[in-house]
Design an enzyme around this catalytic site. Structure first.
Site, PDB file in Angstrom:
ATOM      1  N   HIS A 290      -2.975  -9.682  -5.285  1.00 43.57           N
ATOM      2  CA  HIS A 290      -2.759  -9.002  -4.003  1.00 43.57           C
ATOM      3  C   HIS A 290      -4.114  -8.681  -3.381  1.00 43.57           C
ATOM      4  O   HIS A 290      -5.062  -8.303  -4.078  1.00 43.57           O
ATOM      5  CB  HIS A 290      -1.952  -7.723  -4.230  1.00 43.57           C
TER       6      HIS A 290
ATOM      7  N   CYS B  32      -0.730 -10.957   2.508  1.00 39.58           N
ATOM      8  CA  CYS B  32      -1.701  -9.878   2.336  1.00 39.58           C
ATOM      9  C   CYS B  32      -3.116 -10.376   2.584  1.00 39.58           C
ATOM     10  O   CYS B  32      -3.969  -9.633   3.080  1.00 39.58           O
ATOM     11  CB  CYS B  32      -1.562  -9.266   0.941  1.00 39.58           C
TER      12      CYS B  32
END
Length: 1252
Positions: free
Chosen positions: A303, A49
């Protein structure tokens, strides 16, 4: 725009794609087309990510994208020549070009980055390890610069991203200025101690440091130390200004990393002139924000995603409240069409309908919702519909909310949900606070270039479309959706907050041609991507055809007969025929195909029923041929559905009952002569009719027939008389496989019941002959055994079966367990049942002496538990002394002289307590048959002494210290001392990522020593002396349970033996900022405050709870409320059960009518102690606290993401253990495989060839 370029959302052929698992094995699902916004996402390879966020930012930087596309084959080489020798192919820039071209032109929702990461040289699963995006930014730009050496793009990164700062020191006497220039790729600013970006820049480039006193500067001109001023300025600004925010810090008190979650603002536009060097004449210092990389999570993981401004207007911006939501179909049910959802009712109903039980916890449902649409409930629906629990309560005609368990269920009767939803949506007033707000992040209705949509009478006011070049999108891996610019303000603080900022000069414009994704892309790349799109279109069409194709089994009534209560195929007849058809065809088409397929086998007037196979045989259920105009998928007809074609009345002239109400139950009826019948009886059949059928078959008069049902297993098997002639078989609880005993009450007792039960005591087991030496498999034989037979008699039977003539005393038997391997030899005086032997058990017959009644079998490992010494086995008397057993094991293992001792192990063979009492018997030491011991080297404590390990644990912040700021300084000596310990005992000279405990030594002390004596012994440890502890009262000693500090050792005059401290106990040492003398009524607990609207908590605080005035829920609530500054009436608390990953709500005191106790007056509240069952609160327990004023509808919800993951992990472990028990392994060595070595963590790097 890209949305207009692809124009796929209105095309039906692209709405039949399925992004989930296909329902047909081996059928590859093509990637879905782009979402409504028209922008493309990037697939996450596991933990990439951070890479995806940075790549999207680079793509939507026009200066970098167009410059990269300008590099041709003469600069970069050809990818086909990459493997040829003596050719220089710059693979990384080529793969970036290919990736950017796909992101701009490829007709799919997201693309892969596998080719790019392979060009990085990532071959050690780097894509599965998360790294820092700031680190990647520097490494990637360095790799691009190295790859472009010697090309026309050599200065690409230098021109766009590199800037210069200058550090200046000015002498106060001669005014000489010493300068040092530094090149920067990004400006790194601290978050802690600053309120925003401008404040941070001012601290770095405006504030002047005065160097005086001991910090004087040595001036070369003056040749002496003088007072001076020191400062820094920006000398050269890049076109793209990158700012990295330092949100990760280290807490030296808790010895762990943490994330700065405080508010840190940053503007949409910024003027860098105040931070610029005054002598610089460059006036182009205005910058505009165009990308924000955001980190969600903690300092130990999380994330990354990005908010990016579409400078070139390549996407289609739609207000998030109005954005179309398409739910991917459930291919397991035969669905292939995307489902358009107009309201949250539709979305939640579909998600609940997919769950087998049509019910889910609200937290889990919210997670599913975010995974499906890319936005949480609060961001997508809360503004118009309120909190989700309130929403469920309002739409109670579709959903059922259970407040106690915080679960929501889908009502079965919700056929009119769409009409109801539309009506309620009309009643719901719209809100437009965000869109009408005027700030630097939003655009007012009078902004030039804004497009305002018309309002409907029944709709809320539509959102204002921002002007071109100022439309923001959220890029979250494969999901891309529009956002309001106002959303960026929410990333100023919290666990989800801005991490990197990208600004570009305001004077720069976008591409020469906006709204044109083709601009600047080389023609060969355009042709490649367009060809890939054609292949994708073809695959989607092929997939649509294949996934809609059904293969049906057509059964014809002329090939069946009704036998034994169910449909059975006729001998030598064709059972069924295969028919293929599209699931979207109408039933009339299927009927015509059946007529053509069956020919003469199809009756003139026929019907079609759905057919399923039961234990008794085939049975017909619902009629499907009545609705000729409906499509097959609407009738629930899926792949491999069985359809039965007949006249609808009879089969072979015998009437046939259909439907689930008449489903047959397969029963076994046993008669007095031991004969039996196996038959299928309709579950709606009355018991009276069943008796009539049995009487006709057995010639027993119905008045003298007694039916009994056998229930239970093994020794608990018994017969129960069936009563109630007017009750159906279903009401009687009969099911497939049940056995019924039919007895004639007029005859002499036939003992059918006893004979049947006796027969059930016998079962088959498998025996392996290990008495022979062979390299192949051991001979096996199946032996019928009785539950009551002894092991000695069973061994005789096995010896005869294998034809062995050896003496019975020379052999023995042991169980070969499926997962545990060989168990201890069996005692031969036991019966089969008591030995734990059942049907399917595998036994091993081997040479050796069987243990006597008073003997036990022990296994032991000589040396350390991690050594490679094989396990040994010994049979000893259960009343043998530990010292005698130790000598026998040393002799058997042939160990050298020296100090040795025995240690127990737990169920997974980990080291446990030491057997320190050598004069104790094995039975008194709780050493049982089959126990595994460790024979370790070392001297055990003298009799009456204890050997205790001392571990240093970090001290939590006390709740009281938050109010008393003066106490913070008292912790300095703890912080300094513990840092020295960690520097000394850690493998590397760097701060650890977490705060692990450190073992500081062992102490041998008498059991009769007091706690005061014990503390003095702890202070005598060398490392404790280095800590310079003022007195024992600054130390807290606790027992370690399950790896965490638990019970606090109180009362300095109490002996260690009285405190139930044994050898092998681990003692936790915590250093305190002040003296402490806890009373027995003081409990040391940990409290956690829940963060509203999240599944997370603030860091733990320590609370010393005084229970002398009572240990009721009311007392604890008041103590927690005072510590956390929460009103008592708004506080809800619960105890965490870590091993179950659950929270136990601490309820209010119950009235005496509900919880009675002697000696209490009627009606007076009974204040139960929380130190007793069911709460059992003790030292070290974790208490969760929630402020209901911020989360009133989720009173009972304390669960965290870790709890959900842990719960799921427990279920997975239980399932794995169940499967392991079912799988039989033949060799014991299979269960002793070496543990897989953990791969070392790989540093982030990108490999680039030398092009210089």
């Amino acid at each position: 725009m890209l949305a207009e370029f692809f124009n796929v959302w209105e095309s039906p052929e692209f709405q039949t794609l399925d992004s989930c698992v296909p329902c047909k094995p081996g059928l590859e699902v093509p990637p879905p087309p782009r979402l409504q916004c028209g922008l493309c996402g990037i697939n996450n390879q596991g933990a990439t990510c951070y890479l995806n966020s940075l790549l999207q930012t680079l793509l939507y930087t026009p200066e970098l994208r167009e410059s990269l596309f300008c590099l041709g084959e003469e600069d970069l080489g050809c990818l086909k020549d990459a493997k040829k020798s003596k050719t220089k192919v710059r693979i990384i820039p080529i793969q970036l070009q290919r990736l950017f071209a796909r992101l701009l032109l490829s007709n799919q929702q997201s693309v892969k980055t596998v080719e790019l990461t392979e060009s990085f040289g990532w071959t050690n699963h780097e894509e599965l390890q998360q790294h820092d995006v700031q680190e990647l930014n520097r490494i990637l730009f360095s790799a691009i610069e190295d790859s472009l050496v010697g090309t026309s793009g050599t200065q690409l990164i230098q021109k766009l991203y590199h800037g210069t700062t200058v550090n200046q020191i000015t002498c106060s006497e001669c005014n000489k200025v010493s300068e040092k220039e530094e090149d920067f790729l990004d400006l790194t600013l601290a978050v802690a101690g600053h309120c925003g970006l401008e404040d941070g820049l001012k601290s770095c480039f405006c504030d002047i440091e005065v160097m005086e006193g001991k910090n004087q500067y040595r001036c070369e001109s003056c040749n002496k130390h003088v007072n001076a001023t020191k400062g820094a300025k920006i000398r050269c600004l890049p076109q793209i200004l990158t700012i990295s925010l330092l949100r990760f810090s280290f807490n030296f008190q808790k010895l762990e990393r943490y994330k700065e979650t405080g508010k840190y603002t940053f503007p949409s536009t910024i003027n860098m002139a105040p931070f610029y060097e005054k002598s610089n004449s460059d006036k182009d210092t205005e910058y505009e924000l165009f990308s924000v990389v955001i980190h969600r999570g903690s300092a130990y993981g999380g994330h990354y995603f990005a908010y990016i401004r579409d400078v070139d207007n390549l996407g289609k911006w739609v207000s998030p409240e109005e954005e179309e939501i398409q739910i991917a179909p459930d291919a397991s049910k035969g669905d292939v069409d995307y489902i358009d959802c107009d309201s949250p009712v539709d979305v939640l109903r579909i998600l609940l309908d997919r769950h087998p039980e049509k019910t889910m916890p609200v937290d889990k449902l919210c997670t599913e919702l975010k995974n499906e649409i890319g936005l949480s409930w609060n961001k997508r629906y809360k503004k118009h519909y309120g909190p989700i629990n309130k929403f469920f309560s309002k739409y109670n005609d579709t959903f059922t909310l259970e407040p106690k368990t915080n679960t929501v269920a889908l009502k079965q009767t919700c056929s009119q949900h769409k009409e109801t939803t539309e009506e309620k949506q009309t009643e719901t007033p719209g809100k437009d606070d965000v869109n009408n707000a005027e700030s630097e992040w939003g655009y007012s209705t009078q902004a030039p270039g804004c497009i305002k949509k018309k309002k409907n009478k029944n709709q809320s006011s539509k959102s204002v479309v921002p002007p071109e070049g100022h439309r923001w999108f959220k890029f979250d891996d494969s999901h891309v959706n529009s956002i309001h610019a106002k959303e960026i303000e929410k990333q100023f603080s919290g666990k989800e907050s801005a991490y990197m900022l990208f600004y570009r000069k305001k004077s720069q414009v976008g591409s020469a041609q906006v709204n044109n994704p083709y601009y600047g892309i080389p023609e060969d790349l355009v042709n490649d991507v367009l060809e890939e799109n054609k292949v994708l279109d073809r695959k989607r069409q092929e997939y649509e055809t294949k996934v809609n194709s059904l293969t049906l089994q057509i059964h014809f009534g002329c090939n069946y007969e009704l036998r034994h209560g169910a449909l059975q195929p006729l001998p030598d007849s064709c059972t069924w025929m295969e028919l293929s058809i599209d699931r979207r065809k109408e039933m009339s088409v299927l009927l015509q195909k059946i007529t053509d397929l069956g020919g003469e086998m199809v009756p003139e007037d026929f019907v079609v029923h759905r057919m399923n196979q039961t234990a008794a045989g085939g049975h017909l259920y619902d009629l499907v041929s009545s609705d000729c105009d409906k499509q097959l998928h609407q009738l629930g007809i899926t792949d491999n559905t069985q359809l039965f074609v007949w006249n609808g009345k009879e089969v072979q002239k015998i009437p046939l009952l259909t439907g689930a109400f008449n489903e047959p139950i397969f029963l076994t009826v046993i008669y007095g002569d031991q004969s039996q019948i196996n038959w299928g009886f309709n579950k709606s059949m009355l018991l009276e009719k069943l008796k009539g059928i049995i009487c006709d078959d057995s010639d027993i008069h119905q008045n003298f027939l007694q039916l009994k049902r056998l229930v239970g297993k093994d020794s608990e098997l018994k017969a129960v008389i069936l009563e109630g002639d007017q009750r159906s078989l279903e009401e009687l609880g009969l099911k497939d496989g049940d056995q019924l005993v039919a007895e004639n009450m007029t005859l002499k007792r036939s003992n059918v019941e006893q004979a049947t039960i006796a027969a059930s005591n016998k079962f088959l087991l498998q025996v392996e002959n290990h008495c022979i030496q062979t390299d192949a498999e051991y001979p096996k034989s199946k032996v019928e055994a009785d539950r009551e037979v002894s092991i000695a008699d069973l061994k005789k039977l096995c010896l005869r079966r294998f034809g062995l003539k050896c003496a019975e005393t020379e052999t023995r038997m042991r169980i070969e367990h499926d997962t545990l391997g060989f168990c201890p030899p069996l005692h031969e005086d036991q019966c089969v049942f008591d030995a734990g032997i059942g049907p399917g058990t595998c036994l091993a017959l081997e040479y050796g002496l069987a243990p006597a009644t008073d003997q036990i079998t022990l296994t032991f490992t000589p040396g350390e538990p991690t050594s490679n010494h094989p396990d040994m086995e010994i049979i000893v008397n259960r009343n043998m002394l530990v010292s005698h057993c130790l000598e026998l094991m040393k002799e058997k293992a042939d160990l050298p002289e020296g100090h040795w001792h025995l240690r127990k192990t737990n169920w997974c063979r980990e080291a446990a307590e030491v057997l320190d009492d050598l004069d104790c018997t094995l039975e008194d030491a709780h050493v049982d048959d089959g126990s595994h011991l460790l024979l370790e080297k070392g001297k055990i404590p003298a009799k009456g002494n204890l050997n205790l390990q001392i571990w240093l644990y970090p001290t939590l912040e006390n709740a009281a210290s938050k109010e008393d700021g003066s106490r913070a300084g008292l912790l300095s000596w703890i912080t300094t001392a513990m840092q020295n310990i960690l520097m000394r005992y850690s493998e590397e000279n760097k701060a650890p990522s977490r705060s692990p405990p450190v073992q500081i030594g062992e102490i041998e002390i008498s059991k009769t020593a007091t706690l005061d004596d014990f503390k003095l012994h702890v202070m005598t440890l060398l490392i404790a002396t280095e800590l310079m502890v003022p007195s024992p009262d600054f130390m807290r000693l606790r027992l370690v349970e399950h790896g965490k500090p638990a019970r606090v050792l109180r009362d300095i005059n109490q002996t260690l033996q009285r405190m139930k401290i044994n050898s092998g106990s681990i003692i936790a040492l915590q250093l305190l900022p002040e003296e402490e003398n806890l009373r027995p009524s003081d409990l040391v607990i940990r409290i956690r405050k829940r963060i509203p609207d999240t599944l997370d908590y603030e860091p733990d605080l320590e609370l010393i709870w005084d229970t002398s005035q009572g240990a009721s829920a009311e007392n604890l609530r008041e103590a927690v409320a005072h510590a956390l500054c929460i009103p008592v009436e708004s506080l809800c608390i619960a105890k965490h059960l870590p091993h179950k990953f659950e929270w136990l709500m601490i309820e209010d005191d119950l009235p005496n009518s509900q919880g009675k106790k002697k000696g209490k007056k009627k009606g007076k509240p009974f204040k139960a102690s929380l130190c007793q069952s069911p709460y059992n609160i003790k030292d070290g327990d974790v208490i969760g606290a929630k402020d209901l004023s911020f989360d009133p509808l989720n009173k009972d919800t304390f669960v965290t993401i870790q709890d959900l993951d842990g719960k799921e992990q427990l279920q997975m472990e239980a399932e794995i253990k169940r499967k392991e028990r079912e799988e039989k392994k033949s060799l014991q060595g299979e269960f002793c495989e070496e543990k897989k070595k953990r791969q070392p963590e790989v540093n982030l790097s990108i490999k680039v060839e030398d092009f210089s």
